[in-house]
Design a protein around this motif. Structure first.
Motif, PDB file in Angstrom:
ATOM      1  N   LEU B  70      77.279  56.511  40.604  1.00 35.74           N
ATOM      2  CA  LEU B  70      78.116  55.476  39.955  1.00 35.74           C
ATOM      3  C   LEU B  70      78.916  54.679  40.977  1.00 35.74           C
ATOM      4  N   CYS B  71      79.406  55.379  41.962  1.00 38.20           N
ATOM      5  CA  CYS B  71      80.213  54.742  42.993  1.00 38.20           C
ATOM      6  C   CYS B  71      79.385  53.664  43.700  1.00 38.20           C
ATOM      7  N   ALA B  72      78.141  53.982  43.981  1.00 37.51           N
ATOM      8  CA  ALA B  72      77.263  52.994  44.637  1.00 37.51           C
ATOM      9  C   ALA B  72      77.126  51.741  43.781  1.00 37.51           C
ATOM     10  N   GLN B  73      77.010  51.914  42.473  1.00 40.31           N
ATOM     11  CA  GLN B  73      76.906  50.742  41.579  1.00 40.31           C
ATOM     12  C   GLN B  73      78.191  49.911  41.602  1.00 40.31           C
ATOM     13  N   ALA B  74      79.318  50.600  41.555  1.00 39.78           N
ATOM     14  CA  ALA B  74      80.601  49.891  41.584  1.00 39.78           C
ATOM     15  C   ALA B  74      80.774  49.157  42.921  1.00 39.78           C
ATOM     16  N   CYS B  75      80.324  49.775  44.003  1.00 39.67           N
ATOM     17  CA  CYS B  75      80.403  49.147  45.332  1.00 39.67           C
ATOM     18  C   CYS B  75      79.526  47.893  45.391  1.00 39.67           C
ATOM     19  N   ARG B  76      78.334  47.962  44.840  1.00 37.49           N
ATOM     20  CA  ARG B  76      77.438  46.793  44.892  1.00 37.49           C
ATOM     21  C   ARG B  76      78.022  45.638  44.055  1.00 37.49           C
ATOM     22  N   ALA B  77      78.565  45.969  42.881  1.00 31.96           N
ATOM     23  CA  ALA B  77      79.176  44.925  42.043  1.00 31.96           C
ATOM     24  C   ALA B  77      80.372  44.283  42.744  1.00 31.96           C
ATOM     25  N   CYS B  78      81.174  45.102  43.399  1.00 33.20           N
ATOM     26  CA  CYS B  78      82.362  44.605  44.084  1.00 33.20           C
ATOM     27  C   CYS B  78      81.962  43.768  45.311  1.00 33.20           C
ATOM     28  N   ALA B  79      80.970  44.224  46.052  1.00 31.72           N
ATOM     29  CA  ALA B  79      80.506  43.494  47.237  1.00 31.72           C
ATOM     30  C   ALA B  79      79.975  42.115  46.842  1.00 31.72           C
ATOM     31  N   GLU B  80      79.276  42.051  45.721  1.00 29.91           N
ATOM     32  CA  GLU B  80      78.717  40.771  45.289  1.00 29.91           C
ATOM     33  C   GLU B  80      79.836  39.763  44.980  1.00 29.91           C
ATOM     34  N   GLU B  81      80.852  40.241  44.244  1.00 26.61           N
ATOM     35  CA  GLU B  81      81.968  39.346  43.906  1.00 26.61           C
ATOM     36  C   GLU B  81      82.775  38.956  45.148  1.00 26.61           C
ATOM     37  N   CYS B  82      83.099  39.937  45.973  1.00 24.85           N
ATOM     38  CA  CYS B  82      83.882  39.651  47.190  1.00 24.85           C
ATOM     39  C   CYS B  82      83.122  38.700  48.115  1.00 24.85           C
ATOM     40  N   GLY B  83      81.801  38.804  48.100  1.00 22.89           N
ATOM     41  CA  GLY B  83      80.973  37.946  48.949  1.00 22.89           C
ATOM     42  C   GLY B  83      81.079  36.461  48.594  1.00 22.89           C
ATOM     43  N   LYS B  84      81.604  36.175  47.384  1.00 24.35           N
ATOM     44  CA  LYS B  84      81.748  34.770  46.960  1.00 24.35           C
ATOM     45  C   LYS B  84      83.020  34.125  47.512  1.00 24.35           C
ATOM     46  N   HIS B  85      83.926  34.933  48.047  1.00 27.44           N
ATOM     47  CA  HIS B  85      85.226  34.408  48.487  1.00 27.44           C
ATOM     48  C   HIS B  85      85.328  34.356  50.007  1.00 27.44           C
ATOM     49  N   GLN B  86      86.184  33.430  50.479  1.00 24.43           N
ATOM     50  CA  GLN B  86      86.289  33.201  51.927  1.00 24.43           C
ATOM     51  C   GLN B  86      87.408  34.006  52.595  1.00 24.43           C
ATOM     52  N   ALA B  87      88.312  34.574  51.823  1.00 19.74           N
ATOM     53  CA  ALA B  87      89.454  35.287  52.421  1.00 19.74           C
ATOM     54  C   ALA B  87      88.963  36.457  53.277  1.00 19.74           C
ATOM     55  N   ASP B  88      89.675  36.713  54.365  1.00 17.94           N
ATOM     56  CA  ASP B  88      89.293  37.811  55.263  1.00 17.94           C
ATOM     57  C   ASP B  88      89.249  39.148  54.533  1.00 17.94           C
ATOM     58  N   HIS B  89      90.251  39.378  53.642  1.00 19.03           N
ATOM     59  CA  HIS B  89      90.259  40.665  52.935  1.00 19.03           C
ATOM     60  C   HIS B  89      89.042  40.827  52.049  1.00 19.03           C
ATOM     61  N   CYS B  90      88.520  39.725  51.510  1.00 18.77           N
ATOM     62  CA  CYS B  90      87.303  39.799  50.692  1.00 18.77           C
ATOM     63  C   CYS B  90      86.077  40.069  51.564  1.00 18.77           C
ATOM     64  N   LYS B  91      86.016  39.426  52.717  1.00 22.84           N
ATOM     65  CA  LYS B  91      84.875  39.674  53.619  1.00 22.84           C
ATOM     66  C   LYS B  91      84.862  41.124  54.095  1.00 22.84           C
ATOM     67  N   ALA B  92      86.035  41.618  54.477  1.00 22.15           N
ATOM     68  CA  ALA B  92      86.133  43.019  54.927  1.00 22.15           C
ATOM     69  C   ALA B  92      85.754  43.971  53.795  1.00 22.15           C
ATOM     70  N   CYS B  93      86.140  43.598  52.575  1.00 25.67           N
ATOM     71  CA  CYS B  93      85.867  44.449  51.416  1.00 25.67           C
ATOM     72  C   CYS B  93      84.369  44.472  51.110  1.00 25.67           C
ATOM     73  N   ALA B  94      83.743  43.308  51.134  1.00 27.86           N
ATOM     74  CA  ALA B  94      82.300  43.245  50.884  1.00 27.86           C
ATOM     75  C   ALA B  94      81.545  44.135  51.868  1.00 27.86           C
ATOM     76  N   GLN B  95      81.963  44.094  53.117  1.00 26.40           N
ATOM     77  CA  GLN B  95      81.308  44.880  54.156  1.00 26.40           C
ATOM     78  C   GLN B  95      81.499  46.397  53.926  1.00 26.40           C
ATOM     79  N   ALA B  96      82.729  46.790  53.642  1.00 20.22           N
ATOM     80  CA  ALA B  96      83.013  48.215  53.395  1.00 20.22           C
ATOM     81  C   ALA B  96      82.260  48.710  52.169  1.00 20.22           C
ATOM     82  N   CYS B  97      82.157  47.849  51.151  1.00 20.13           N
ATOM     83  CA  CYS B  97      81.464  48.233  49.914  1.00 20.13           C
ATOM     84  C   CYS B  97      79.962  48.418  50.155  1.00 20.13           C
ATOM     85  N   LEU B  98      79.366  47.532  50.940  1.00 21.89           N
ATOM     86  CA  LEU B  98      77.927  47.670  51.202  1.00 21.89           C
ATOM     87  C   LEU B  98      77.638  48.946  51.988  1.00 21.89           C
TER      88      LEU B  98
END
Lengths: 109, 109, 109, 109
Positions: B70-98
């Motif tokens: 389940l965690c992997a699914q939540a990480c993929r969903a979060c990475a996809e959304e964070c990947g749409k934003h330009q803020a550094d915290h979103c980029k770092a989050c997308a990377q950690a989630c993947l």
């Protein structure tokens, strides 16, 4: 039961944690999220402190009183902010926080 | 150690939980919070699932694999959304989630 | 309210989390702790899964159903183990777990 | 980053939470669980306080300092108990707790 004497405080904390979570999630879906940002911050901290307070009382932990003291502060801060908003979830949250603050203050006394 | 074989996955989950929390808290302080509302929702769920996955692996629980799935699914969903934003915290989050998704998928396989 | 339709399941999960915590803490204070070790393990996992399930339903999260499905499994495992013991806290825990499992199964269906 | 100045304390709390969880789970699987019962109690409280402290610092919460102050007390209590036992998981836990207590005390000062 281990924790009979904390029962009303455990229930207040446990209820307040979920009401704060509901308020945060509902604030995030409001049209003007910006106006609710501070409310969401305080809701989240309050929810997490309430959940920990309920947990430690349930375990009859020696740290329970100290956490209840902090929890009461978080509840008062959250109630004050929620009290500024008209949404039903904010009103319900302010009420749950005040009740929880009173229970925690009595427990920590 | 009890949970040696899960070590890299525990570390990925534990790191990801805090990166998601940082992202949610940072999103709440952005000028346009409305645009970040969905990101905050997914960050919070992902943070809580990552924290539980780390906990259950640490305990060598029989529920660890299922929670990692389940965690992997939540990480993929979060990475996809964070990947749409330009803020550094979103980029770092997308990377950690993947990275966390990959570790959890390997662990749950 | 955001999460009205989950209300009975949220309440069952929230109650079960605290009953499991009470059971674990009480088991730790029994004369024969060794005999209760497995019960404590299952109590803790069940408590944490119940707490997360309540949280995600409260937030109306898209991961709520999947977590309720896991929660039901953890509840059934915990109820089976608690059912083997005579202590009042174990009996109360088995009962709360069965009720929570049923609510979670209905919710996840 | 929002919480840069807390970084070493966040890492110490996050690490300590998992080391305490490992210690509790390992104690439960020892031959003489009875002897470890107090250690398990303190491990669990310490783990939960460390996790909350890491979370609140990550969010840059105004409650972070107060929770770090409590966390330091829980860490010192846990380190003292773990220091009485010879198991590797207890030694590792005592060490992580002392390091975390120092970080939290510095942070809360």
């Amino acid at each position: 039961m281990l924790n009979q004497r904390y029962q009303t405080c455990i229930e207040a904390c446990s209820a307040c944690a979920l009401v704060c979570e509901t308020c945060a999630a509902s604030c995030l879906r409001e049209t003007d999220v910006k106006m609710m940002a501070r409310c969401i911050e305080l809701d989240r901290d309050c929810a997490d402190l309430c959940a920990l307070a309920a947990l430690l009382m349930t375990r009859d932990s020696e740290h329970a009183k100290a956490v209840c003291r902090l929890c009461a502060q978080a509840c008062r801060a959250c109630a004050e902010e929620c009290g500024k908003h008209q949404a039903d979830h904010c009103k319900a949250c302010a009420q749950a926080c005040l009740r929880c603050a009173e229970e925690c203050e009595r427990m920590a006394a």
